[in-house]
Every structure is written in C-alpha cells, then in structure tokens.
Scaffold this motif. Structure first.
Motif, PDB file in Angstrom:
ATOM      1  N   PRO A  15       0.788  -1.241   0.000  1.00  0.00           N
ATOM      2  CA  PRO A  15       0.000   0.000   0.000  1.00  0.00           C
ATOM      3  C   PRO A  15       0.822   1.294   0.000  1.00  0.00           C
ATOM      4  CG  PRO A  15       0.031  -0.957   2.192  1.00  0.00           C
ATOM      5  CD  PRO A  15       0.751  -1.926   1.311  1.00  0.00           C
ATOM      6  N   VAL A  16       2.115   1.225   0.350  1.00  0.00           N
ATOM      7  CA  VAL A  16       2.905   2.442   0.526  1.00  0.00           C
ATOM      8  C   VAL A  16       4.050   2.482  -0.482  1.00  0.00           C
ATOM      9  CG1 VAL A  16       4.290   3.822   2.129  1.00  0.00           C
ATOM     10  CG2 VAL A  16       2.350   2.495   2.992  1.00  0.00           C
ATOM     11  N   ASN A  17       4.199   3.627  -1.156  1.00  0.00           N
ATOM     12  CA  ASN A  17       5.339   3.879  -2.044  1.00  0.00           C
ATOM     13  C   ASN A  17       6.186   4.994  -1.448  1.00  0.00           C
ATOM     14  OD1 ASN A  17       3.438   3.519  -5.144  1.00  0.00           O
ATOM     15  ND2 ASN A  17       4.377   1.974  -3.855  1.00  0.00           N
ATOM     16  N   VAL A  18       7.500   4.817  -1.453  1.00  0.00           N
ATOM     17  CA  VAL A  18       8.405   5.886  -1.034  1.00  0.00           C
ATOM     18  C   VAL A  18       9.280   6.242  -2.228  1.00  0.00           C
ATOM     19  CG1 VAL A  18       8.404   5.405   1.431  1.00  0.00           C
ATOM     20  CG2 VAL A  18       9.972   4.149  -0.040  1.00  0.00           C
ATOM     21  N   MET A  54      -0.894  11.441  -1.614  1.00  0.00           N
ATOM     22  CA  MET A  54       0.377  11.933  -1.116  1.00  0.00           C
ATOM     23  C   MET A  54       0.380  12.143   0.403  1.00  0.00           C
ATOM     24  SD  MET A  54       2.362  12.032  -3.678  1.00  0.00           S
ATOM     25  CE  MET A  54       3.716  12.906  -2.898  1.00  0.00           C
ATOM     26  N   LEU A  55       1.487  11.780   1.018  1.00  0.00           N
ATOM     27  CA  LEU A  55       1.779  12.132   2.411  1.00  0.00           C
ATOM     28  C   LEU A  55       2.710  13.335   2.350  1.00  0.00           C
ATOM     29  CD1 LEU A  55       1.667  11.417   5.468  1.00  0.00           C
ATOM     30  CD2 LEU A  55       3.691   9.999   5.094  1.00  0.00           C
ATOM     31  N   ILE A  56       2.192  14.515   2.702  1.00  0.00           N
ATOM     32  CA  ILE A  56       2.941  15.743   2.473  1.00  0.00           C
ATOM     33  C   ILE A  56       2.874  16.653   3.696  1.00  0.00           C
ATOM     34  CG2 ILE A  56       2.735  15.793  -0.031  1.00  0.00           C
ATOM     35  CD1 ILE A  56       0.273  17.438   0.228  1.00  0.00           C
ATOM     36  N   CYS A  57       3.728  17.670   3.677  1.00  0.00           N
ATOM     37  CA  CYS A  57       3.787  18.585   4.810  1.00  0.00           C
ATOM     38  C   CYS A  57       2.563  19.501   4.844  1.00  0.00           C
ATOM     39  CB  CYS A  57       5.071  19.414   4.762  1.00  0.00           C
ATOM     40  SG  CYS A  57       5.208  20.482   3.329  1.00  0.00           S
ATOM     41  N   HIS A  58       2.298  20.026   6.023  1.00  0.00           N
ATOM     42  CA  HIS A  58       1.109  20.831   6.270  1.00  0.00           C
ATOM     43  C   HIS A  58       1.064  22.076   5.391  1.00  0.00           C
ATOM     44  CE1 HIS A  58      -2.142  22.697   8.532  1.00  0.00           C
ATOM     45  NE2 HIS A  58      -1.394  23.763   8.715  1.00  0.00           N
ATOM     46  N   GLU A  59       2.247  22.603   5.021  1.00  0.00           N
ATOM     47  CA  GLU A  59       2.290  23.824   4.217  1.00  0.00           C
ATOM     48  C   GLU A  59       1.590  23.655   2.879  1.00  0.00           C
ATOM     49  OE1 GLU A  59       5.361  24.002   7.284  1.00  0.00           O
ATOM     50  OE2 GLU A  59       4.806  22.503   5.789  1.00  0.00           O
ATOM     51  N   VAL A  60       1.659  22.447   2.297  1.00  0.00           N
ATOM     52  CA  VAL A  60       1.015  22.202   1.002  1.00  0.00           C
ATOM     53  C   VAL A  60      -0.500  22.269   1.133  1.00  0.00           C
ATOM     54  CG1 VAL A  60       0.707  20.517  -0.863  1.00  0.00           C
ATOM     55  CG2 VAL A  60       2.955  20.853   0.166  1.00  0.00           C
ATOM     56  N   GLU A  61      -1.016  21.851   2.277  1.00  0.00           N
ATOM     57  CA  GLU A  61      -2.462  21.920   2.503  1.00  0.00           C
ATOM     58  C   GLU A  61      -2.956  23.362   2.412  1.00  0.00           C
ATOM     59  OE1 GLU A  61      -5.706  21.044   6.067  1.00  0.00           O
ATOM     60  OE2 GLU A  61      -3.686  20.210   6.201  1.00  0.00           O
ATOM     61  N   GLU A  62      -2.093  24.299   2.778  1.00  0.00           N
ATOM     62  CA  GLU A  62      -2.472  25.705   2.731  1.00  0.00           C
ATOM     63  C   GLU A  62      -2.279  26.322   1.347  1.00  0.00           C
ATOM     64  OE1 GLU A  62      -3.853  26.978   5.418  1.00  0.00           O
ATOM     65  OE2 GLU A  62      -3.534  25.031   6.390  1.00  0.00           O
ATOM     66  N   SER A  63      -1.696  25.548   0.418  1.00  0.00           N
ATOM     67  CA  SER A  63      -1.430  26.073  -0.919  1.00  0.00           C
ATOM     68  C   SER A  63      -2.733  26.274  -1.681  1.00  0.00           C
ATOM     69  CB  SER A  63      -0.512  25.118  -1.698  1.00  0.00           C
ATOM     70  OG  SER A  63      -0.453  25.483  -3.050  1.00  0.00           O
ATOM     71  N   PHE A  64      -2.895  27.444  -2.242  1.00  0.00           N
ATOM     72  CA  PHE A  64      -4.103  27.799  -2.992  1.00  0.00           C
ATOM     73  C   PHE A  64      -4.283  26.909  -4.219  1.00  0.00           C
ATOM     74  CE2 PHE A  64      -6.409  30.849  -5.848  1.00  0.00           C
ATOM     75  CZ  PHE A  64      -7.577  30.907  -5.102  1.00  0.00           C
ATOM     76  N   PHE A  65      -3.157  26.484  -4.816  1.00  0.00           N
ATOM     77  CA  PHE A  65      -3.212  25.719  -6.062  1.00  0.00           C
ATOM     78  C   PHE A  65      -3.261  24.212  -5.839  1.00  0.00           C
ATOM     79  CE2 PHE A  65      -1.224  29.750  -7.303  1.00  0.00           C
ATOM     80  CZ  PHE A  65      -2.019  30.096  -8.392  1.00  0.00           C
ATOM     81  N   LEU A  66      -2.577  23.716  -4.796  1.00  0.00           N
ATOM     82  CA  LEU A  66      -2.438  22.275  -4.632  1.00  0.00           C
ATOM     83  C   LEU A  66      -3.468  21.654  -3.692  1.00  0.00           C
ATOM     84  CD1 LEU A  66       1.453  22.039  -4.420  1.00  0.00           C
ATOM     85  CD2 LEU A  66      -0.013  21.738  -6.414  1.00  0.00           C
ATOM     86  N   ARG A  67      -4.127  22.461  -2.916  1.00  0.00           N
ATOM     87  CA  ARG A  67      -5.072  21.931  -1.936  1.00  0.00           C
ATOM     88  C   ARG A  67      -6.201  21.117  -2.578  1.00  0.00           C
ATOM     89  NH1 ARG A  67      -9.550  23.749   1.153  1.00  0.00           N
ATOM     90  NH2 ARG A  67      -9.457  23.035   3.328  1.00  0.00           N
ATOM     91  N   PRO A  68      -6.812  21.571  -3.688  1.00  0.00           N
ATOM     92  CA  PRO A  68      -7.883  20.754  -4.304  1.00  0.00           C
ATOM     93  C   PRO A  68      -7.411  19.360  -4.694  1.00  0.00           C
ATOM     94  CG  PRO A  68      -7.867  22.968  -5.223  1.00  0.00           C
ATOM     95  CD  PRO A  68      -6.624  22.847  -4.416  1.00  0.00           C
ATOM     96  N   ALA A  82       5.005   8.940  -0.645  1.00  0.00           N
ATOM     97  CA  ALA A  82       5.722   9.915   0.171  1.00  0.00           C
ATOM     98  C   ALA A  82       7.129  10.117  -0.374  1.00  0.00           C
ATOM     99  CB  ALA A  82       5.797   9.438   1.622  1.00  0.00           C
ATOM    100  N   PHE A  83       7.604  11.354  -0.257  1.00  0.00           N
ATOM    101  CA  PHE A  83       9.017  11.661  -0.461  1.00  0.00           C
ATOM    102  C   PHE A  83       9.633  11.729   0.934  1.00  0.00           C
ATOM    103  CE2 PHE A  83       7.145  13.231  -4.365  1.00  0.00           C
ATOM    104  CZ  PHE A  83       8.079  12.867  -5.333  1.00  0.00           C
TER     105      PHE A  83
END
Length: 503
Positions: free
Chosen positions: A108-111, A132-146, A186-187
């Motif tokens: 189930p997991v890719n690194v 994606m398993l990503i940092c919280h900052e990306v969640e706040e991104s106007f473009f990447l959040r959707p 995840a990276f």
C-alpha cells in the motif's frame, strides 16, 4: 566528553550550481528564443484551466473529508491529463519506467526519491498516481489543496508536538479504508536536495510498519536545471531554464517491495534507514543523515555571509549527541559567524582570541585545543558545537560560579569595573594591565549592548556568561588557580577541584 562522529559522505546536499558545457549553453540560448515564448504561452493557458476545473468540485470540502466517486474521478482524470501536459511543456516528453509497480492492495505504501525539484510531485501525479503524504504547508497552498483533497492526501504538521501519533493514526486509517483505490506515496526526505545523495528519511511513511515499495527517480545524467533547494538559484530561474530545454530524460524505477522485519516494525527509524540504503545503492549515491534542519541552517549560514556547507553538519546523526534544538543551533551559528571573521568556515585560534578579548592567552589556547579534536588548527561549526556541549559539562554549577565571580569583580558595588577584573585575575595569580581589563569589560558591554557607562551590571554579566560559556570555563580556572585545562575534559566535571592537576 561528547563522542565526536565521522564526517558525512557528502558535505553539502543542499548546494546546487550548474556546470554546463558550451553545447548545453548554446541549446539553452536557442531554446530561450524558440521554445520559451511558446511554452510559456501554453502554460499560462493550461495551468489556470486545469486548476479552475479541479477546484470547483472541491468547494466546501476539507482535507481528509470523503468525496463522492464522480467528482473524485473527474478531478483525478483532469489532474493527470493537465500534469502530463505541463511535464511535456517542461521537456519531459516521455518518461521511461523500469520494473513493475505492485498492487496497492498488496503493497500500500510507495516511497520516492531523491526529492530535488518541484516537478517531483508532478511525476507522481501525472505518471505514477497516488495519494500523497505531504507537509502541512502544502495543505495551505491555494493551487495544490484541491488535488490533495481529491486524492485523499494526508497532511503532516511537523511543528506539532504529537505529530508521530497523528501521522500513525492517519496512515493506518488510510490503509484500512475499504474504498481506497490508490497507493499512499511519500518523499521521505521531506525536502529538496541537490540529488547527489539520499539524506535522512523521515519516519512518517514507515510508522505503521506496512510493506513499502521504493521508487527511484533518475535523470540519467542530464543536467539538473530545475533543482530547488536551500542554496540554489531558485525555483523560478530553474523552471525558466527547464522550459528552454527541448528534452530531459527521466527514468522511474520500481524496486522490489520491502517487507520489514519485526525489529523494523518496532523501530520506524531503523526501517527508514534500511530502505534509504537500498534506494541509495540502486541510484549509486551515498546516503547520509542530513535532515531538512540542515537545509534550514545552510540557508541561515548564507544570510550570515558563510558558505552554506559550513552549517550542514548531518543533524540526523549529530543532533542526539548534542541535545540542541534548531533554535539553539541557529543561535550558535550566529555566534560562530561572529567568531569566524574571515567567513571561511575555519575558525582559528587568533579569531577566537580576538572575539573573546580574554587577557590570559594560555586559557584561550587551552580551550581552543580542546575544541580542535581533529588537530587541524581550525574549528568547523561542528567542532564548535561539540566543544560548547563539553564546556557545559565542565562547569556543573554555573549559577554559583557567576555569582561568586561578580561579587569579586563588583567590589561591593552594582557594576564590574577595571580594578574588579584585575582583582579576579590576581586571585588566580595572574597579573593583567588596566588596558586589558578595560578591553574585556568593553567586549562584555558589546555582547549585551550594555549602555551603563559605569560598568557591567549583574544582569548583563549573567547574560554574557549564559550566552558565552567560554568565559565560565575561564572564570572557573582562575578561581581554582589554573592556567589551562587541568585533566582530560571527559573527567573534569567528575573530579573535585582540589584533585585536579595541571598538564
């Protein structure tokens, strides 16, 4: 003494400079005239269209919420198409794959690694799709959040005190979801490097102890134009250069799935380190214990006029031995830069003596030699940090030492004056001139920005001692009548003062 550790296999994985041939430069010049205008035009049209198409179905949704199947399918289809067009515009005309990707039901997991540039997320989104398993900052991104919402991505707040528990819970919930249709990707490096090494993997993807499939990204020797890291020419310049290049090869290799042992399931960091080693061997790269905090320190070093490599000390390995948090490491880097006036990352005895302005040269030299464990006649930032930790152990009762020293130097007044400093040195059998004492007081006043014309106040003196522990060691030597380090530093804190012997 804090145990010194070996130097990293790669000194600085956060510095990137281009070394292009004449032919490659000519290719970029021609591309700037022919390809860049056209590609920019298409990019300006495609990116907003894709984003607007994706954001409308996610209005009112939040990260972690459940979406209906039809908007999810619509968003993922549009995203994959749009990302593939964007990759084509940036010169990734086709992407070669090697190996076979295991089913998300079985593994189930890719690194993925190494993480070097903004396009890495596009590779996973447009070519090897997954959540994606990503940092919280990306969640706040106007473009990447959707996109994060539509793909059931997991956001990690690294500054949260209970991050580990939350990530474990979120990942386990994702893996147990019967409606899951993708891998969790995840990276694990957690930040971008220069691609010359795989640095320390974060443990988030390894916390559940589930099998993982490593995936490597390889540009097959092509110039890395768009590397985006702490000491590079930046994402915008890199992207513009990439748009000027006709074709950039890329190989995505799916390695054999990695099944953790019982020991690795119990120790996520051991699991992460072992997977890191497997991926590094496949890529033919060294693997180090640098972390994203090394990158933060590298960026701080640049702002202080130092080379970024001065501050990359492999914190994944060094930090547990030092016991210092990131804020403390930044503070000491600022001090190191003040000591190292040449800004070359090699602090000399003369520079240390000039900064401290301590009248007794033998004290400064003895301290320098204890810091300089490699006997290089120069201190790196790493040497400097280990020395500071050692100093703290040599002076166990700092408050009492500060108080007694101030009482001697203040001579029943509220401030330290020249004659008081001379009295302290005389207690240790050392005669200093009034000018030397005046210089030392002046340095203490500079270090605290003291504005009291009559001398150094008690609070100012304590502040100097707290932030400059070298002085504490010197004062201790004077009070015990010593002129150099009395015994090996690892036993100094354990022996009684009257049992110490001069070298």
């Amino acid at each position: 003494m804090v145990r010194r550790l070996p130097d990293p296999a790669l000194k600085n994985p956060f510095k990137h400079r281009l070394n292009l041939s004449t032919l490659q430069i000519l290719e970029l010049v021609i591309g700037a005239v022919t390809l860049l205008p056209l590609r920019l035009l298409v990019l300006v049209i495609v990116w907003p269209l894709v984003w607007l198409t994706v954001i409308l179905p996610t209005i009112g949704c939040s990260v972690g919420s459940t979406m209906a199947p039809w908007p999810r399918m619509f968003i993922t289809t549009v995203t994959r198409f749009g990302v593939r067009v964007i990759l084509w515009l940036f010169g990734f005309l086709w992407v070669r794959t090697k190996g076979k990707r295991a089913s998300y039901k079985d593994i189930p997991v890719n690194v993925v690694g190494p993480h070097t540039m903004p396009f890495d997320g596009f590779f996973t989104g447009g070519v090897i799709f997954g959540s994606m398993l990503i940092c919280h900052e990306v969640e706040e991104s106007f473009f990447l959040r959707p996109i994060l919402i539509a793909t059931d991505g997991i956001s990690v707040n690294r500054s949260s005190a209970d991050t580990r528990a939350k990530v474990t819970e979120q990942v386990n919930e994702f893996l147990r979801n019967p409606n899951r249709r993708t891998h969790l990707m995840a990276f694990p490096e957690g930040t971008c490097g220069n691609g010359k090494a795989l640095f320390c993997f974060r443990r988030g993807a390894f916390l559940p102890g589930a099998p993982v499939q490593p995936i490597t990204l390889n540009s097959e020797g092509a110039p890395q134009l768009a590397i985006w890291t702490y000491d590079s020419f930046g994402a915008v310049v890199g992207c513009l250069l990439q748009l000027c290049r006709l074709y950039t090869p890329l190989e995505i290799q799916f390695l054999d799935p990695y099944f953790p042992s019982e020991a690795e399931k119990k120790d996520p960091m051991l699991y992460a380190n072992n997977v890191q080693a497997v991926m590094a061997r496949t890529l033919g790269l060294p693997h180090t214990q640098h972390t994203g905090d090394d990158g933060v320190l590298a960026y701080k070093a640049l702002s202080l006029g130092l080379d970024s490599g001065v501050a990359t000390i492999e914190l994944g390995l060094v930090k547990p031995a030092l016991g210092l948090n990131l804020d403390a490491l930044k503070e000491q880097l600022v001090r190191y830069a003040k000591f190292n006036t040449t800004k070359n990352g090699s602090l000399t005895l003369e520079e240390m003596a000039d900064y401290l302005a301590w009248p007794e040269d033998s004290h400064v030299e003895a301290l320098f030699r204890e810091y300089d464990t490699g006997k290089h006649d120069a201190l790196t930032y790493r040497d400097f940090l280990f020395g500071l930790v050692d100093m703290a152990r040599v002076v166990p009762d700092q408050d009492a030492l500060q108080s007694s020293a101030f009482e001697i130097m203040s001579r029943d007044s509220d401030t330290i004056k020249v004659e008081g400093v001379r009295a302290l040195f005389e207690k240790g059998g050392i005669n200093i001139s009034a000018d030397d004492a005046r210089d030392l007081i002046g340095r203490w006043m500079e270090l605290t920005k003291e504005e009291t014309p009559s001398g150094v106040t008690r609070d100012a003196f304590y502040d100097v001692m707290r932030n400059n522990p070298e002085y504490l060691v010197f004062v201790q030597w004077i009070q015990h009548g010593m002129h150099s380090f009395p015994v090996p530093i690892e036993t100094a804190a354990e022996d009684e003062p009257d049992k110490r012997k001069r070298r």
